[in-house]
Design an enzyme around this catalytic site. Structure first.
Site, PDB file in Angstrom:
ATOM      1  N   SER A  61      39.201  40.645  37.115  1.00 39.28           N
ATOM      2  CA  SER A  61      38.187  41.604  36.717  1.00 39.28           C
ATOM      3  C   SER A  61      38.537  43.049  37.047  1.00 39.28           C
ATOM      4  O   SER A  61      37.896  43.959  36.539  1.00 39.28           O
ATOM      5  CB  SER A  61      36.857  41.248  37.381  1.00 39.28           C
ATOM      6  OG  SER A  61      36.959  41.357  38.790  1.00 39.28           O
ATOM      7  N   SER A  91      41.126  38.337  40.944  1.00 42.27           N
ATOM      8  CA  SER A  91      40.865  39.582  40.212  1.00 42.27           C
ATOM      9  C   SER A  91      41.685  40.800  40.608  1.00 42.27           C
ATOM     10  O   SER A  91      41.594  41.826  39.938  1.00 42.27           O
ATOM     11  CB  SER A  91      39.387  39.942  40.306  1.00 42.27           C
ATOM     12  OG  SER A  91      38.677  39.205  39.353  1.00 42.27           O
ATOM     13  N   LYS A 101      37.511  50.717  41.958  1.00 43.15           N
ATOM     14  CA  LYS A 101      36.761  49.808  41.073  1.00 43.15           C
ATOM     15  C   LYS A 101      35.271  50.156  41.136  1.00 43.15           C
ATOM     16  O   LYS A 101      34.739  50.429  42.215  1.00 43.15           O
ATOM     17  CB  LYS A 101      37.017  48.363  41.534  1.00 43.15           C
ATOM     18  CG  LYS A 101      36.502  47.284  40.594  1.00 43.15           C
ATOM     19  CD  LYS A 101      36.920  45.896  41.104  1.00 43.15           C
ATOM     20  CE  LYS A 101      36.515  44.767  40.175  1.00 43.15           C
ATOM     21  NZ  LYS A 101      36.971  43.439  40.665  1.00 43.15           N
TER      22      LYS A 101
HETATM   23  N1  GLN Z   1      38.309  35.324  36.943  1.00 43.00           N
HETATM   24  C1  GLN Z   1      37.590  34.762  38.046  1.00 43.00           C
HETATM   25  C2  GLN Z   1      36.122  34.723  37.714  1.00 43.00           C
HETATM   26  O1  GLN Z   1      35.788  35.028  36.629  1.00 43.00           O
HETATM   27  C3  GLN Z   1      37.847  35.545  39.282  1.00 43.00           C
HETATM   28  C4  GLN Z   1      37.126  36.822  39.297  1.00 43.00           C
HETATM   29  C5  GLN Z   1      37.362  37.598  40.539  1.00 43.00           C
HETATM   30  O2  GLN Z   1      38.298  37.350  41.298  1.00 43.00           O
HETATM   31  N2  GLN Z   1      36.465  38.535  40.776  1.00 43.00           N
HETATM   32  O3  GLN Z   1      35.313  34.389  38.507  1.00 43.00           O
END
Ligand code: GLN
Length: 478
Positions: free
Chosen positions: A148, A172, A73
Site C-alpha cells: 500500500s 506494504s 505516507k
Molecule cells: N497487501 C496487504 C493487504 O492488503 C498488506 C497491506 C499492508 O502491508 N499494509 O492487507
C-alpha cells in the site's frame, strides 16, 4: 545542477549540506518543485502525492539529516497537514499532533516535503484502492507501483523525493519497493513507534524506510527507531542501528525456504532471485535449504487476523470525531451508517465485513482463534530455522509490476502478492527488499529476513549484495 542533485542518495545529500557544499534550502526547493509538478498533473502524472509542502517548508541544515526533504505516507499524522490514510472518510481532518516516527526524523533535521498517496487505510497491494486515484509505476506508467505504500515507493524511484516513510502490515513497504526497484525495510515489530500512525492492524503495523539504497535505509531507521512512552508496544533495539559497510558475506548462512521460492513465482522473478543467490555465494555466503512448513498458511491466517483488527480499529470513524460527516441524516444511527457508507471504499468495506464476521461469537474460535494458532506455528517455524542459519532469502513478490486494472476484479489474486512477505509480518521479524535485477525490463526484489533485532546483520548483508549486484535505478528517474 539538477542532474547532479538527482544523482545523490539522501545520505550523500546530507553530507554535502553538512559540509557546506549545498544549501538545505536549495535541495528542498529542487525536490519541492519536482513533487509539486507531479501533484499538479493529478491523474496525468504518477499521482504520488496527496499534499506537497509550500516553498516555506525548508528547514535548517542541522542534525544528522541536515535538512534533507522527506516524503511521508499519508497515514502518518502530521500536525496541521492533511492526514487521511488515502480515505475519503478523513477528508478535512488536520491532526493536532505529529506521529512519533515523523517527529523524530524532523528533530534529526528532515524537512517534511510531502504526504504520499496510498491504498485506503493501507489495504491493498497496488495502490488502486486509494480514494485519490491510483499511483503509476515510473518504470512503466501503465503498471502499478505496488502497495500500500505505492506513492512513497514511486516517488523515491522517480526521484520526486530523496527518500520516504512507509508502513508494512503484510508487505506494504517491501512489495512496492520491489515493484519500483528501490530498497524497503520492515523492522522488527515494535522498533518504531506506532503513535500517530492511523491504524490498520495494530499487531502487525510497522513503519519503515523506502530509499534508493541500503545505507539510506539504515540512516533513516537509525533516526526514527526507539522506545516511545506513547506506544506501549514500542521497544528499544538492543544495539543502535549502524551504517553498513560490509563488502563480503563470509560465514553468513542463508536459508532458502522451498515453500516461498518455487510454485506460484513468475519464471523471470525466480531467475533473477537465483542469480542473486549465486552472487551471495561468490561473496562467501553459505546457502542451504530451510523448511518453513506453515508458511503456505500465512496468507489465510493474515486475511483473518488483519481484517479482524481493522474492523475494530475502523469503528472510530463514525462521523462524530474525525473528518467527514454525511449531511441530512434523519437521526444518529442514520448519520453513522451514511457516513461509513459514503466515506469508505469497497476494499475497506470488504475487510470490515470479513473482520466483523470472524470476530462474531459463533465463529470466533473457528476463525480468529485458529488463525492465531497458525500465527504461533509460523513464528515457531522461523525460530527453528534460525537455530541453524543467519538469514532467510526469498523473492519479495511473486511477480513484477502488473498492469493497472489487471487484478482489481479478483481480490484473491491481489492478496497473493503478499505470499512471500506476510509470514515475516506474522512473526514480527525484520525483513528488507533490495532490487536484484530486471525481468522483462521491470525490477525484481530480493527479500532477506532475520530473527528479531537482526537489523544490523540484514543491513550489512544487503549492503554487500547491493554493491555486488550493481542494480541501476536511474532509468526510472527519467
Ligand atoms: N497487501 C496487504 C493487504 O492488503 C498488506 C497491506 C499492508 O502491508 N499494509 O492487507
Amino acid at each position: 545542477m539538477g542532474a547532479e542533485l538527482l544523482s545523490l542518495t539522501a545520505a550523500q545529500a546530507a553530507a554535502r549540506v553538512a559540509g557546506g557544499e549545498l544549501s538545505a534550502g536549495e535541495l528542498f526547493a529542487f525536490y519541492r518543485e519536482r513533487a509539486a509538478a507531479d501533484r499538479a498533473q493529478g491523474a496525468g502524472g504518477l499521482n504520488c502525492f496527496t499534499w506537497v509542502a509550500g516553498e516555506d517548508g525548508a528547514g535548517g541544515a542541522d542534525g544528522p539529516l541536515a535538512g534533507v526533504p522527506l516524503a511521508v505516507k499519508d497515514l502518518f499524522c502530521t500536525r496541521g497537514v492533511p492526514s487521511q490514510s488515502g480515505s475519503k472518510i478523513l477528508e478535512g481532518y488536520l491532526p493536532p499532533y505529529t506521529a512519533t516516527a515523523v517527529e523524530r526524523l524532523q528533530n534529526a533535521g528532515a524537512a517534511l516535503l510531502a504526504k504520499t498517496n496510498q491504498d485506503e487505510f493501507a489495504m491493498g497491494s497496488s495502490n488502486e484502492n486509494s480514494a485519490y486515484g491510483p499511483v503509476r509505476n515510473p518504470w512503466d506508467r501503465t503498471r502499478v507501483p505496488g502497495g500500500s505504500s505505492g506513492g512513497s515507493a514511486a516517488a523515491v524511484a522517480a526521484g520526486l523525493a530523496p527518500w520516504a516513510l512507509g508502513t508494512d502490515t503484510g508487505g506494504s513497504i517491501r512489495q512496492p519497493a520491489a515493484l519500483c526497484g528501490i530498497v524497503g525495510m520492515k523492522p522488527t515489530y515494535g522498533s518504531v513507534s506506532r503513535y500517530g500512525m492511523i491504524a490498520f492492524a495494530s499487531s502487525l503495523d510497522q513503519a519503515g524506510p523506502l530509499t534508493r539504497d541500503v545505507r539510506d535505509a539504515a540512516l533513516l531507521l537509525r533516526e526514527m527507531a526507539g522506545q516511545d512512552p506513547c506506544d506501549a508496544t514500542s521497544l528499544q533495539l538492543p544495539e543502535p542501528v549502524a551504517l553498513p559497510s560490509a563488502e563480503r558475506l563470509d560465514g553468513v548462512r542463508i536459508g532458502v525456504p522451498g515453500e516461498l521460492s518455487g510454485e506460484g513465482i513468475e519464471a523471470g522473478v525466480l531467475k533473477s532471485f537465483r542469480a542473486a543467490l549465486e552472487t551471495a555465494v561468490s561473496l562467501g555466503a553459505e546457502i542451504s535449504e530451510v523448511a518453513l512448513p506453515h508458511a503456505p498458511h500465512a496468507l489465510a491466517a493474515y486475511y483473518v487476523l488483519a481484517p479482524a483488527e481493522a474492523s475494530s480499529n475502523l469503528a472510530r470513524f463514525d462521523g462524530v470525531r474525525y473528518g467527514m460527516r454525511a449531511p441530512d441524516a434523519r437521526d444518529l444511527l442514520d448519520m453513522y451508517t451514511r457516513t461509513r457508507h459514503d466515506g469508505f471504499g469497497p476494499e475497506v468495506k470488504r475487510r470490515i465485513m470479513l473482520g466483523t464476521y470472524s470476530l462474531s461469537s459463533g465463529y470466533y474460535d473457528a476463525y480468529y482463534g485458529r488463525a492465531q494458532r497458525v500465527r504461533t506455528k509460523i513464528a515457531e517455524d522461523f525460530a527453528r530455522a534460525f537455530a541453524g542459519i543467519d538469514l532467510i532469502a526469498t523473492p519479495t513478490a511473486p511477480t513484477v509490476a502488473f498492469a493497472l486494472g489487471e487484478k482489481t476484479g479478483d481480490p484473491l489474486a491481489m492478496y497473493l502478492n503478499d505470499y512471500c512477505t506476510v509470514p515475516m509480518s506474522l512473526a514480527g521479524i525484520p525483513a528488507i527488499s533490495i532490487p536484484c535485477g530486471l525481468a522483462d525490463g521491470l525490477p525484481v526484489g530480493l527479500q532477506l529476513a532475520g530473527p528479531a533485532f537482526s537489523e544490523n546483520a540484514l543491513f550489512d548483508a544487503s549492503y554487500a549484495l547491493e554493491q555486488a549486484l550493481g542494480f541501476d535505478g536511474s532509468v526510472a528517474r527519467g
